[in-house]
Design a protein around this motif. Structure first.
Motif, PDB file in Angstrom:
ATOM      1  N   VAL A 117       0.840  -1.207   0.000  1.00 59.62           N
ATOM      2  CA  VAL A 117       0.000   0.000   0.000  1.00 59.62           C
ATOM      3  C   VAL A 117       0.873   1.254   0.000  1.00 59.62           C
ATOM      4  O   VAL A 117       0.646   2.185  -0.779  1.00 59.62           O
ATOM      5  CB  VAL A 117      -0.971   0.006   1.206  1.00 59.62           C
ATOM      6  N   VAL A 177      -5.598   0.207  -1.589  1.00 62.12           N
ATOM      7  CA  VAL A 177      -6.020  -0.006  -0.201  1.00 62.12           C
ATOM      8  C   VAL A 177      -5.599  -1.413   0.213  1.00 62.12           C
ATOM      9  O   VAL A 177      -5.292  -2.266  -0.620  1.00 62.12           O
ATOM     10  CB  VAL A 177      -7.557   0.152  -0.009  1.00 62.12           C
ATOM     11  N   LEU A 207      -8.226  -0.757   7.856  1.00 62.64           N
ATOM     12  CA  LEU A 207      -8.228  -0.475   6.422  1.00 62.64           C
ATOM     13  C   LEU A 207      -7.281   0.699   6.193  1.00 62.64           C
ATOM     14  O   LEU A 207      -7.423   1.744   6.831  1.00 62.64           O
ATOM     15  CB  LEU A 207      -9.645  -0.109   5.953  1.00 62.64           C
ATOM     16  N   ALA A 209      -4.879   3.088   3.205  1.00 60.19           N
ATOM     17  CA  ALA A 209      -4.876   3.522   1.800  1.00 60.19           C
ATOM     18  C   ALA A 209      -3.580   4.236   1.462  1.00 60.19           C
ATOM     19  O   ALA A 209      -2.978   4.897   2.315  1.00 60.19           O
ATOM     20  CB  ALA A 209      -6.066   4.451   1.533  1.00 60.19           C
ATOM     21  N   PHE A 224      -5.170   7.683  -3.176  1.00 58.34           N
ATOM     22  CA  PHE A 224      -6.458   8.053  -2.566  1.00 58.34           C
ATOM     23  C   PHE A 224      -7.084   9.249  -3.295  1.00 58.34           C
ATOM     24  O   PHE A 224      -8.286   9.300  -3.521  1.00 58.34           O
ATOM     25  CB  PHE A 224      -6.265   8.380  -1.075  1.00 58.34           C
ATOM     26  N   ILE A 235     -12.918   4.613  -3.179  1.00 60.15           N
ATOM     27  CA  ILE A 235     -12.464   4.257  -1.826  1.00 60.15           C
ATOM     28  C   ILE A 235     -13.484   4.722  -0.783  1.00 60.15           C
ATOM     29  O   ILE A 235     -13.801   3.998   0.159  1.00 60.15           O
ATOM     30  CB  ILE A 235     -11.055   4.833  -1.538  1.00 60.15           C
TER      31      ILE A 235
END
Length: 213
Positions: free
Chosen positions: A62, A69, A183, A185, A190, A197
């Motif tokens: 990531v 994600v 979680l 990102a 992003f 997302i």
């Protein structure tokens, strides 16, 4: 054409639970449930691509932007401090970071405490907050052996049920950090895929809310 969302899932039971949540959110990819050794699965109709990754490597994929994600344990995020957005506590994969030692162990603060762990950064931060002088021994596996064989006074490790500790005549001295799956990102991706997302984020948040009811 909508951009493909790349999702890094941790291999194992946790990743399967996470995939189920994504599936409920409308990002299904049926081929992932087939019995094979493939690592990458995609569903162009849903604009999603999943890949299985070793849990401790998810944050690297990531952070480097290969995955938009992913899901990583809070322990990994605290230990390696990757430069990612932490978006949501998924409320699964729950356990605790704890100090454990032989039954009846008493810390003599006049001596340097030897601590065996694979989470050296977390252990240093925990003891430095107490002003405790420690000697860290970095181990990669079977941490429980260290106090039994006299390699260390205590260990810092993840505790789920505590069964392994009990079976080896060890006990939890203190739980100091709750751990669960998060979680995360990639920061620049992003911006480009924020709509997709945020859609997933909203649905996963709803699912967690229902669990808590």
């Amino acid at each position: 054409m909508q951009k493909m969302l790349n999702v890094a899932l941790p291999k194992g039971r946790l990743g399967e639970k996470v995939y189920d949540m994504f599936e409920k959110a409308g990002f299904e990819c049926p081929s992932i449930k087939e019995n094979n050794r493939k690592l990458i699965f995609e569903n162009p109709e849903k604009s999603v691509r999943y890949f299985w990754v070793k849990p401790s490597d998810v944050a690297i994929y990531v952070e480097r932007g290969v995955a938009d994600v992913g899901v990583a344990g809070k322990d990994i995020l605290l230990e390696y401090t990757p430069d990612v957005y932490e978006l949501l506590d998924l409320n699964i994969g729950k356990c605790d970071m704890a100090v454990a030692g032989k039954k009846g162990f008493v810390d003599d603060r006049n001596k340097t405490l030897t601590v065996a762990t694979k989470f050296t950064k977390i252990a240093k931060s925990y003891y430095s907050a107490q002003g405790r002088d420690i000697d860290i021994i970095h181990l990669n596996g079977s941490i429980e052996l260290a106090p039994i064989l006299g390699l260390s006074d205590v260990i810092v490790d993840i505790v789920e049920t505590g069964t392994t500790l009990k079976e080896n005549d060890l006990e939890v001295i203190e739980k100091f950090q709750p751990i669960s799956a998060r979680l995360i990102a990639n920061k620049s991706n992003f911006k480009f895929k924020s709509k997709l997302i945020e859609q997933i984020l909203a649905d996963l948040s709803k699912q967690i809310g229902k669990k808590d009811d």
